[in-house]
Motif scaffolding. Structure first.
Motif, PDB file in Angstrom:
ATOM      1  N   MET A 198     -65.372 -20.138  50.216  1.00  0.00           N
ATOM      2  CA  MET A 198     -65.124 -18.090  50.415  1.00  0.00           C
ATOM      3  C   MET A 198     -66.042 -18.180  48.815  1.00  0.00           C
ATOM      4  O   MET A 198     -66.129 -16.929  49.492  1.00  0.00           O
ATOM      5  N   LYS A 201     -69.369 -16.724  50.942  1.00  0.00           N
ATOM      6  CA  LYS A 201     -68.886 -16.247  52.127  1.00  0.00           C
ATOM      7  C   LYS A 201     -68.439 -14.476  51.743  1.00  0.00           C
ATOM      8  O   LYS A 201     -68.659 -13.272  52.148  1.00  0.00           O
ATOM      9  N   ILE A 202     -67.134 -14.448  50.143  1.00  0.00           N
ATOM     10  CA  ILE A 202     -66.990 -13.361  50.275  1.00  0.00           C
ATOM     11  C   ILE A 202     -68.509 -12.478  49.100  1.00  0.00           C
ATOM     12  O   ILE A 202     -69.144 -11.834  49.346  1.00  0.00           O
ATOM     13  N   LEU A 209     -64.380 -10.971  57.843  1.00  0.00           N
ATOM     14  CA  LEU A 209     -64.159 -12.378  57.468  1.00  0.00           C
ATOM     15  C   LEU A 209     -63.685 -13.309  58.860  1.00  0.00           C
ATOM     16  O   LEU A 209     -61.903 -13.345  58.414  1.00  0.00           O
ATOM     17  N   GLY A 238     -59.480 -14.626  50.763  1.00  0.00           N
ATOM     18  CA  GLY A 238     -60.602 -13.054  51.011  1.00  0.00           C
ATOM     19  C   GLY A 238     -59.546 -11.879  51.232  1.00  0.00           C
ATOM     20  O   GLY A 238     -59.950 -10.728  50.558  1.00  0.00           O
ATOM     21  N   VAL A 243     -60.921  -8.587  51.491  1.00  0.00           N
ATOM     22  CA  VAL A 243     -61.897  -8.828  52.996  1.00  0.00           C
ATOM     23  C   VAL A 243     -61.198  -9.060  53.418  1.00  0.00           C
ATOM     24  O   VAL A 243     -60.331 -10.324  53.475  1.00  0.00           O
ATOM     25  N   THR A 245     -59.755 -11.539  56.031  1.00  0.00           N
ATOM     26  CA  THR A 245     -59.774 -12.867  56.780  1.00  0.00           C
ATOM     27  C   THR A 245     -58.735 -13.280  57.738  1.00  0.00           C
ATOM     28  O   THR A 245     -57.393 -12.849  57.674  1.00  0.00           O
TER      29      THR A 245
END
Length: 442
Positions: A198, A201-202, A209, A238, A243, A245
């Motif tokens: 993460m 990805k973040i 996501l 997330g 985000v 998720t």
């Protein structure tokens, strides 16, 4: 090497805290990650702390702050300025925890992009029995994994999808810690796995996501309970930073599709984009596409874009934008050999791990990051669970460069297949989607 900072923390104190089952505070975590990146915290000290985390875990607040500290060790990407026809483009990313025959990113990225959603897919290379998306795409003549920031933005605005290598300035703390975990027996910590995935990805900066958490013999997570814990931890991370998720738990006991390798998986992905392809690959591609489109606020059926050719058009544009020739012939193996059934029977299992190891032995994967992979190497299955085979009928064909590689993997192919003498009372069915995790579940 000194463990002291300008504050009141020492690495030894933090190790003792986790060793004794305590929780690290936000300032302690920030100090630790920064000190590790800057070299003030020694490798052996971080190794001891990682082992304490493996044994005693971290709570949600610790994992969240740990992830944020790793993100803050580098740069964050910003896609908020992406526009097409004057409208802001929503961005959605997808991450898979890795499997055998998992070529889903290849059809998925252009499929979602065909609906007006930007898909910045920063991917990696394979290591061991699981393949890497970049290795697969590099089987296409001319295709380049390295894309600079300006090209990345241009390609997202014009094509809608980019699959490329991540820059070294994204979560550098994770890169350093991952290498350490790999040699200290601490890879299995769910807290550290979740924060590793993460943080990158973040930092990539997408609005939403979707996670594909694999479960089974060919996956990193072997049992469903552990996979769900990992999925819930990542969805929480997330959610904590706004985000959107979601996660799907998906089966990886049997390889996805029929192709396991690099060029052969590209060919299978193109079959899916052309409206065909194996049913399990199509099913998972569409399931993930629906999750991604919903996260982007798009209420459309992605199956339509496979049928009408829009996904294939976007694929070709994406490949061409990165220097590849989408119409070029893919590499062909110099040596092929078909492995046949030793007796009559019904296939009740195809072990994903054994097939993945066979492909690795043929040259499709690497043991070390610096190893070269063979684009043409791999395994193409001819029989899957539920199929009836006769003695001498093909089970799989292996593709490689030398006969010596073939000799070493034939037994693995036989070991991978489970044959029974009689038809099972119930059809051999595969539940591909094993579960779904959303923020509301937490």
């Amino acid at each position: 090497m000194s463990t002291e900072s300008t504050g009141s923390f020492t690495a030894v104190d933090l190790i003792r805290t986790k060793r004794d089952g305590g929780a690290l505070g936000p300032e302690q975590i920030d100090w630790l990650i920064d000190g590790y990146v800057q070299g003030r915290v020694a490798e052996e000290q971080m190794a001891a702390l990682a082992m304490a985390i493996l044994l005693n875990g971290m709570d949600r607040q610790e994992i969240s702050r740990w992830t944020t500290a790793m993100i803050d060790s580098g740069q964050r990407m910003d896609f908020s300025g992406l526009r097409r026809n004057g409208q802001r483009l929503p961005t959605v990313d997808k991450h898979s925890t890795g499997g055998v025959g998992d070529k889903i990113t290849l059809p998925l990225a252009p499929l979602v992009a065909a609906h007006g959603v930007a898909v910045p897919q920063l991917s990696g290379r394979g290591l061991g029995h699981t393949g890497g998306t970049l290795d697969k795409l590099e089987a296409i003549p001319g295709w380049r994994a390295d894309v600079d920031h300006d090209q990345l933005l241009r390609q997202l605005e014009t094509v809608g999808a980019v699959v490329c290598a991540a820059g070294g300035d994204l979560a550098p703390a994770d890169k350093k810690l991952y290498a350490l975990r790999n040699v200290t027996g601490t890879v299995e910590s769910i807290a550290l796995i979740a924060s590793s995935i993460m943080s990158k990805k973040i930092a990539e900066g997408a609005d939403a996501l979707v996670l594909d958490v694999k479960v089974g013999r060919g996956a990193f997570m072997k049992d469903q309970a552990a996979a769900r814990e990992l999925a819930e931890t990542m969805v929480a991370l997330g959610t904590d930073v706004s985000v959107a998720t979601t996660a799907l738990l998906t089966d990886m006991s049997t390889p996805l599709g029929f192709a396991v390798g690099n060029a052969c998986e590209v060919a299978e992905a193109q079959d899916v984009l052309a409206g065909g392809g194996p049913s399990d690959v199509v099913e998972l591609t569409l399931a993930l596409a629906r999750e991604m489109l919903a996260a982007a606020g798009v209420d459309e059926d992605p199956a339509d874009a496979l049928r009408d050719g829009r996904a294939m058009d976007t694929w070709r544009a994406m490949i061409a934008a990165q220097g590849g020739d989408p119409h070029a012939d893919l590499p062909q193996a110099a040596v092929t050999e078909t492995v046949t059934a030793p007796r009559d029977g019904v296939v009740t299992g195809v072990d994903a791990l054994e097939i993945g190891m066979a492909a690795w032995g043929l040259g499709a994967g690497r043991a070390r990051k610096e190893d070269r992979v063979l684009a043409e190497a791999g395994v193409v299955l001819h029989a899957k669970p539920g199929d009836t085979v006769r003695q001498g009928q093909p089970l799989a064909t292996v593709h490689t460069d030398t006969a010596s590689r073939v000799e070493s993997v034939v037994q693995r192919i036989h070991t991978a297949y489970t044959l029974t003498n009689t038809q099972p009372e119930r059809p051999v069915a595969r539940d591909l989607i094993l579960g779904r995790v959303v923020a509301a579940d937490l």
